[in-house]
Design an enzyme around this catalytic site. Structure first.
Site, short mmCIF file in Angstrom:
data_model
loop_
_atom_site.label_atom_id
_atom_site.label_comp_id
_atom_site.label_asym_id
_atom_site.label_seq_id
_atom_site.Cartn_x
_atom_site.Cartn_y
_atom_site.Cartn_z
N HIS A 1 0.83 -1.21 0.00
CA HIS A 1 0.00 0.00 0.00
C HIS A 1 0.86 1.26 0.00
O HIS A 1 0.39 2.33 -0.39
CB HIS A 1 -1.02 -0.01 1.14
CG HIS A 1 -0.49 0.30 2.51
ND1 HIS A 1 -0.22 -0.68 3.45
CD2 HIS A 1 -0.21 1.47 3.11
CE1 HIS A 1 0.19 -0.12 4.56
NE2 HIS A 1 0.21 1.20 4.39
N ASP B 1 1.12 -7.72 2.22
CA ASP B 1 1.23 -6.27 1.98
C ASP B 1 2.71 -5.87 1.85
O ASP B 1 3.29 -5.28 2.77
CB ASP B 1 0.56 -5.52 3.12
CG ASP B 1 0.32 -4.06 2.80
OD1 ASP B 1 0.88 -3.57 1.80
OD2 ASP B 1 -0.41 -3.39 3.57
N SER C 1 3.92 2.50 8.37
CA SER C 1 3.67 1.49 7.35
C SER C 1 4.96 1.17 6.61
O SER C 1 5.63 2.07 6.10
CB SER C 1 2.63 1.99 6.34
OG SER C 1 1.37 2.10 6.93
#
Length: 716
Positions: free
Chosen positions: A86, A222, A651
């Protein structure tokens, strides 16, 4: 060793082990004094110097700012970067076409020659941090107004940064910490030649999509891979085919050992923003103004976007990244409000404020220093409330919500050039607008935006007082049932900004009168005028809040001298530490600390793009063909949870074990603790991570990218 500030010394000597190990985003230069003993007692086998060193290779040299808002880490001595799928999503989408849809199909470069340049993408290394509080405070006086103080700090910070930077290529910044009670200087090195190396298809990298976002259990691969390039001397350079993969000062070895419940886990990364020292009035504003302003307009916009995306593969590709960015913090805001309410955070803050007031009133000295802090904060939040609500709705409904309004403002430079009648300026402004247009129209669908405009302008009309309407609202027949649809239809029929072709026709011979009369540009200017006016109207309240927030934090530290305080996140490198573990989200429910590939298969919905599973992955599962990446129980682990303290910006952060090896990749938080940016909840807060073995399994067994596996340092 430089002299430390009184605040830092107080923090150091205050350390008593009272803080929970898993709470806090810690500043690296202070780890040796504040955290290292506790971390080593939990299983860390490294020294503070192994984590952060200015003179020697250390873990911090393997961790980068990826792009403008994520973290990444070096996993080979050839500049290979691992981050979240992402985090790379926008770049992958920008590089994709209908013929080569890397989002849907994935991509793996068989050689470095096949890696794809990613214009506009950068990675940033932090070289060092230095406490400069004494230098800043030397230029401040007690009788300064808050505005004078801010100006002086900016001036001194610039002087410090300029003196350190000199004629070097480094970027030097000074940032405030603890609400402005402490200051650190950061020296960065920025590399702009970054290339796309590999990513799984979204059916793996974004498995579960928005339905599973912020939820546990998760089953998402991810991750994505990029490579940073430098000139032949290892220095930053703009893209060139002559550039070579960067040889970093440190890269992370990768562990295949796996983990057990209770194992030590450490993250390094760039958490974006937390507000854990907010007062009750600040939390009320966050919930009922800021979050509300995200939830309501984005919910309307995303519903329209989703219908359009489901109607066309082309629109889905155009809006994939935009939808993902929008929905991420839309859902976060919903969860945050829910969590803050369920955990009675405002009530807890009010009790703390009562305690603070009692402490202040115990002495005249405290009353003089802190007596006005809480009353001033209360008044400032109340004063700015109506203006702040309108400002946020302007941003969400118009500047960011209706795409054509936001894009039209890119023509302001052209308007100024046309007014000057300077041919060279007009030529330059025209070229700049064309460059912006290339990116904008690639991912723009005018009929969808027209529907968004109609819906969001009507929402703004319903939610915001008439005194805060932009001037173009005078053209809307707000008393008619279809007045907003009629206005949007007229604008999209007449504006030159509706399509690239119409804009380029205009730019062949741009005229000032036509530009100023354009309905989209006129609406954009009207919107920006209102936005700037609202900003000026809350300026004094903002200054009051900043000043008293700083004093409140200083007072809390003075009131609780035996408590260790960590700073709010501000997108500077931080460390968090904790352990692998499960949690109980509600009565009689216990979530395991890991998920497996079996869960991917159980979630599969072949006709739902959010939960589709590639046939090859299903075959690998049926054959149990996991190679050396299986857990010792023979299963393929996918995700796991730790209690590391993270937030947005983390992230892509590496999850590192006690030996300093990479064993996971942080990518999310859990729904039950969405209040974490405001109030850490030790029993519920979880960091959701991709198991590094699943990452390697996808690269090796699914993609067959042995070339990438071969350049990593893998510890069996």
């Amino acid at each position: 060793m430089k002299k430390m500030t009184a605040l830092a010394m107080a923090m150091i000597f205050a350390f008593s082990g009272l803080s929970k190990a898993d709470e806090g985003m810690w500043i690296l230069p202070l780890i040796k004094k504040l955290n290292i003993e506790k971390m080593q007692s939990m299983g860390l086998q490294l020294s503070a110097e192994d984590i952060y060193s200015v003179n020697h290779s250390s873990l911090k040299d393997a961790v980068v700012i990826f792009g403008g808002g994520c973290t990444g880490e070096l996993i080979s001595d050839k500049g290979l970067i691992l981050t979240n799928h992402h985090c790379g999503y926008g770049t992958i989408q920008a590089l994709s076409t209908m013929e080569n849809n890397y989002l849907e199909d994935g991509f793996w470069a068989p050689t470095t020659d096949d890696e794809i340049p990613a214009p506009g993408l950068s990675v940033t290394f932090m070289k060092r941090m230095e406490d400069v509080t004494s230098k800043i405070e030397a230029g401040l006086t007690a009788d300064m107004t808050e505005e004078e103080r801010r100006s002086a700090i900016d001036s001194i910070s610039t002087q410090i940064a300029d003196s350190v930077k000199g004629d070097s290529h480094y970027r030097v910044l000074v940032r405030d910490f603890y609400g402005g009670n402490q200051y650190f200087m950061m020296v960065y090195e920025v590399f702009n030649d970054v290339r796309f190396v590999g990513a799984p298809p979204s059916s793996i990298g974004k498995f579960g999509h928005d339905t599973d976002n912020w939820m546990w259990p998760r089953h998402t691969g991810d991750f994505s891979l990029f490579r940073v390039y430098a000139d032949k001397d290892g220095k930053p350079a703009e893209y060139s085919p002559d550039n070579v993969p960067l040889k970093p000062a440190h890269h992370l070895p990768i562990s295949l050992k796996g983990y057990e419940k209770g194992d030590f886990a450490m993250t390094l990364g760039y958490p974006g923003s937390t507000q854990r020292y907010l007062t009750s009035w600040g939390i009320d504003e966050r919930m009922n103004i800021f979050n509300f302003s995200l939830i309501k307009p984005r919910g309307v916009k995303q519903e329209i976007w989703e219908k359009a995306m489901n109607s066309s593969d082309k629109i889905r590709l155009q809006y994939a990244s935009k939808y993902s960015r929008s929905s991420n913090y839309w859902k976060n805001s919903i969860g945050m409000n829910r969590g803050l309410k369920n955990l009675n955070v405002i009530e807890k803050k009010q009790k703390l404020e009562e305690k603070f007031s009692d402490w202040v009133n115990e002495s005249p000295e405290r009353q003089e220093k802190y007596g006005d802090v809480l009353p001033s904060l209360k008044a400032a939040y109340e004063n700015r409330a109506p203006y702040y609500l309108a400002q946020n709705f302007v941003r969400e409904c118009m500047l960011r919500g209706t795409e054509i309004i936001g894009f039209s403002l890119a023509a302001r430079e052209l308007e100024q050039a046309l007014e000057s009648e300077d041919e060279e300026k007009i030529k330059q402004a025209t070229e700049n607008l064309k460059k912006n247009a290339e990116d904008f129209y690639k991912d723009y669908h005018a009929p969808t935006d027209q529907k968004v405009m109609s819906a969001l302008l009507e929402l703004y009309h319903e939610e915001i007082d008439a005194e805060f309407y932009p001037s173009f609202f005078e053209e809307i027949k707000t008393d008619k049932e279809d007045g907003f649809e009629e206005y949007a239809d007229k604008l999209f029929r007449k504006s030159i900004f509706v399509s690239k072709e119409e804009l380029y026709d205009f730019l062949e011979n741009p005229k000032l009168k036509k530009l100023k009369k354009d309905p989209a540009y006129s609406a954009g200017k009207s919107t920006m005028e209102l936005y700037l006016k609202l900003m000026s109207q809350i300026r004094e309240s903002n200054l009051t809040i900043d000043k008293n927030h700083r004093l409140f934090i200083a007072g809390l530290q003075e009131m609780n001298p035996d408590k260790v305080y960590y700073d709010d996140a501000n997108f500077t490198m931080r460390l968090s530490y904790g352990e692998v573990g499960d949690y109980e989200p509600r009565d009689a429910v216990i979530y395991k600390h890991y998920t497996t590939l079996k869960g991917v298969m159980e979630k599969e919905k072949p006709d739902d793009y959010e939960f589709s599973v590639p046939e090859k992955l299903k075959q690998l599962y049926r054959d149990k063909d996991y190679g050396r990446y299986a857990n010792k129980d023979g299963r393929m682990y996918v995700n796991f949870t730790t209690d590391n303290d993270i937030t947005g910006g983390n992230s892509g952060s590496p999850v590192i074990n006690g030996e300093g090896y990479l064993f996971g990749l942080a990518f999310d938080g859990n729904w039950e603790a969405m209040s974490g940016d405001i109030a850490f909840e030790p029993e519920l807060q979880k960091c959701i991570n991709v198991d590094i073995r699943y990452v390697l399994f996808i690269i090796d067994k699914y993609a067959g990218a042995q070339n990438l596996i071969d350049e990593m340092t893998i510890v069996e």
